[in-house]
Enzyme design. Structure first.
Site, short mmCIF file in Angstrom:
data_model
loop_
_atom_site.label_atom_id
_atom_site.label_comp_id
_atom_site.label_asym_id
_atom_site.label_seq_id
_atom_site.Cartn_x
_atom_site.Cartn_y
_atom_site.Cartn_z
N SER A 140 54.91 39.96 37.89
CA SER A 140 54.86 38.31 37.66
C SER A 140 54.71 37.33 37.10
O SER A 140 56.23 38.34 36.13
CB SER A 140 53.02 38.91 36.97
OG SER A 140 52.45 38.05 36.65
N LYS A 166 54.22 37.04 41.79
CA LYS A 166 52.76 36.34 41.01
C LYS A 166 52.57 35.28 40.81
O LYS A 166 53.67 35.62 40.00
CB LYS A 166 52.04 37.66 40.66
CG LYS A 166 50.77 37.34 39.73
CD LYS A 166 50.11 37.69 38.79
CE LYS A 166 49.37 37.96 38.37
NZ LYS A 166 48.20 39.25 37.83
N LYS A 168 52.01 32.82 37.93
CA LYS A 168 51.17 31.89 36.74
C LYS A 168 50.90 30.78 37.07
O LYS A 168 51.85 29.86 37.11
CB LYS A 168 51.56 32.55 35.82
CG LYS A 168 51.46 33.50 35.42
CD LYS A 168 49.44 34.82 35.24
CE LYS A 168 50.04 36.03 35.00
NZ LYS A 168 48.75 36.38 34.69
N ASP A 193 47.71 33.24 40.35
CA ASP A 193 47.00 33.79 38.92
C ASP A 193 46.82 32.86 37.92
O ASP A 193 47.97 32.47 36.78
CB ASP A 193 47.31 34.77 38.03
CG ASP A 193 46.67 35.84 37.29
OD1 ASP A 193 45.35 35.23 37.14
OD2 ASP A 193 47.06 36.43 36.53
N GLU A 218 43.95 34.40 41.80
CA GLU A 218 43.15 35.29 41.17
C GLU A 218 42.60 34.63 39.70
O GLU A 218 43.63 33.77 39.75
CB GLU A 218 44.50 36.31 40.24
CG GLU A 218 44.17 37.74 39.64
CD GLU A 218 45.03 38.43 39.03
OE1 GLU A 218 46.30 38.15 39.55
OE2 GLU A 218 44.58 38.72 37.90
N ASP A 243 39.72 39.04 38.29
CA ASP A 243 41.22 39.40 36.71
C ASP A 243 39.73 40.26 35.95
O ASP A 243 38.56 40.74 35.59
CB ASP A 243 41.92 39.08 36.61
CG ASP A 243 42.25 40.21 35.51
OD1 ASP A 243 42.17 41.34 34.77
OD2 ASP A 243 44.07 39.25 35.06
N LYS A 267 42.40 46.44 35.92
CA LYS A 267 43.60 46.79 35.21
C LYS A 267 42.48 47.65 34.77
O LYS A 267 41.72 47.53 33.56
CB LYS A 267 43.36 45.56 33.93
CG LYS A 267 44.64 44.51 34.69
CD LYS A 267 44.85 43.97 33.59
CE LYS A 267 44.76 42.84 34.46
NZ LYS A 267 45.72 41.52 33.14
N GLY A 295 48.18 44.84 35.15
CA GLY A 295 49.21 44.45 34.37
C GLY A 295 49.62 43.98 33.01
O GLY A 295 48.49 42.86 33.32
O1 OSB Z 1 46.26 37.51 33.99
O2 OSB Z 1 47.44 39.89 34.97
C1 OSB Z 1 47.22 38.83 34.41
C2 OSB Z 1 49.83 39.76 31.23
C3 OSB Z 1 49.27 39.50 30.44
C4 OSB Z 1 47.73 39.34 29.85
C5 OSB Z 1 47.61 38.97 31.47
C6 OSB Z 1 47.64 38.91 32.35
C7 OSB Z 1 49.17 39.23 32.91
C8 OSB Z 1 49.87 39.36 34.03
C9 OSB Z 1 50.96 40.58 33.75
O3 OSB Z 1 49.81 39.14 34.71
C10 OSB Z 1 51.24 41.76 34.74
C11 OSB Z 1 52.25 43.30 34.57
O4 OSB Z 1 52.24 43.37 33.69
O5 OSB Z 1 53.39 42.93 34.68
MG MG Z 2 45.68 38.71 35.88
#
Ligand code: OSB
Ligand code: MG
Length: 374
Positions: A140, A166, A168, A193, A218, A243, A267, A295
């Site tokens: 991510s 992924k 953001k 995401d 996402e 999510d 998750k 995660g």
């Molecule tokens: O939206 O998936 C998410 C981390 C913190 C809060 C929300 C998210 C995330 C990640 C990190 O995308 C995923 C990871 O643990 O590497």
């Molecule tokens: Mg997410």
């Protein structure tokens, strides 16, 4: 086995680089580490609620309150037979899934140890094929200062061996970024995401990315919404993944009934733990959804339990379970490494989580600790 004692530890760990999302930038990872003691064994859990309520309403401080005043007292002295008992013991507490999940992880770990099984083996008992040995993972990538820098960061992770990226996104940091990533890395599985940063009125933004062959988008819309996602989904070509909106198996059933998503990011922490996560896995499999394990920047304690979940047969898409070095220079548990030839991580096979907690390192990152007995 009788639950004798629970230790709660508030930790704060530096991240190797800041992690930016549509809800803010994180430099530091606060979390709670929970140790549950029974009959000479210790089960470990991680509460991923962090210092601010950006992703979830829970924070490490609210989780400390809910765990110490309600959840831990509800389990002390109880006779633990199987981990599936726990949700019933905690059912008087509404919500607070991240706090509940820390205890849930610990009871799965300790009962697996008692049974001489790995966490993955115990979780996979209902499935004849058993747990996978290695699970596919991706990385991510948080928001960066520029698109050019993002391309460098992606190139770095690809060089490390990650096979799925992924990104953001947030309003103003979306179409150009995705277009550039797709054209710079034409063959790489890329997903986006949004962490709930858009509304249904933004459908045109997602339509403009229809031809980028994205693995999925996402959580584009509201963090409690399922209905508007069901309205967006038929308007776009990219598969839609939920999510934040899915906190329980009931939410998953609603999303399936409304055809609100193609994929669920499961998750375990967001859904109160591994028992509920497995229910969502089963619903997803029965209804033909894509599934993967998400995660929350877990330490090795949480990552080990994510790996166990991802070893179940229905998790066919790469999970957000990057190797230890992605976030931490010096973790509190046995590090996990990426198998670079196939972008997988090997699921631990030792009893329970199959990791060693580094007590010296844990101590070094501890801000507060308390032990609870009946
Ligand atoms: O939206 O998936 C998410 C981390 C913190 C809060 C929300 C998210 C995330 C990640 C990190 O995308 C995923 C990871 O643990 O590497
Ligand atoms: Mg997410």
């Amino acid at each position: 086995m009788k639950i004798e004692r629970v230790d709660l530890t508030y930790i704060s760990m530096p991240l190797v680089s800041p992690f930016g999302t549509s809800f803010g930038v994180q430099q530091q990872r606060d979390a709670l580490i929970l140790a549950l003691h029974a009959e000479g064994l210790t089960g470990w859990g991680e509460c991923v609620a962090t210092n601010d309520p950006g992703y979830s309403y829970e924070t490490a401080v609210t989780a400390w309150h809910i765990l110490s005043d309600f959840l831990i007292p509800a389990v002390l002295g109880k006779e633990l037979d199987e981990p599936e008992q726990l949700p019933g013991w905690l059912s008087k507490v509404r919500g607070h899934p991240l706090a509940k999940a820390a205890l849930d992880q610990a009871v799965w770990d300790i009962t697996a140890q008692r049974d001489g099984l790995s966490f993955a083996q115990k979780l996979a008992q209902p499935y004849p094929e058993g747990p996978r040995e290695r699970v596919k993972v991706g990385v991510s990538v948080g928001t960066q200062p520029s698109i050019a820098q993002t391309m460098d960061v992606i190139a770095g992770y690809l060089a490390d061996g990650y096979g799925r990226i992924k990104l953001k996104i947030k309003p103003g940091w979306d179409v150009k970024l995705a277009w550039q990533a797709r054209h710079t890395f034409p063959d790489v599985p890329i997903m986006l995401d949004a962490n709930s940063a858009y509304t249904l009125d933004d459908a045109v933004i997602f339509q403009s990315m229809d031809d980028l062959n994205l693995l999925m988008i996402e959580q584009p819309l509201g963090y409690e919404d399922i209905y508007d996602h069901s309205k967006l989904r038929p308007q776009i070509k990219s598969p839609l993944c939920l999510d934040e909106s899915i906190h329980t198996a009931d939410h998953a059933r609603l999303a399936i009934a409304l055809q609100a998503c193609d994929i669920i990011n499961v998750k375990p922490t967001r859904v109160s733990g591994w028992t509920e996560a497995r229910k969502i896995h089963d619903l997803g499999v029965a209804n033909g959804l894509g599934l993967w394990v998400g995660g929350m920047l877990e330490t090795g304690v949480g990552r080990a339990a994510q790996l166990a979940l991802a070893s179940l047969p229905g998790f066919t898409l790469p999970g957000d379970i990057s190797a230890t070095s992605r976030y931490y220079e010096h973790d509190i548990a046995t590090p996990f490494f990426l198998n670079t030839e196939d972008s997988t991580i090997t699921v631990p096979t030792g009893p329970g989580l199959g990791i060693e907690v580094d007590m010296d390192r844990l101590k070094a990152v501890t801000l507060r600790q308390e032990s609870f007995t009946k």
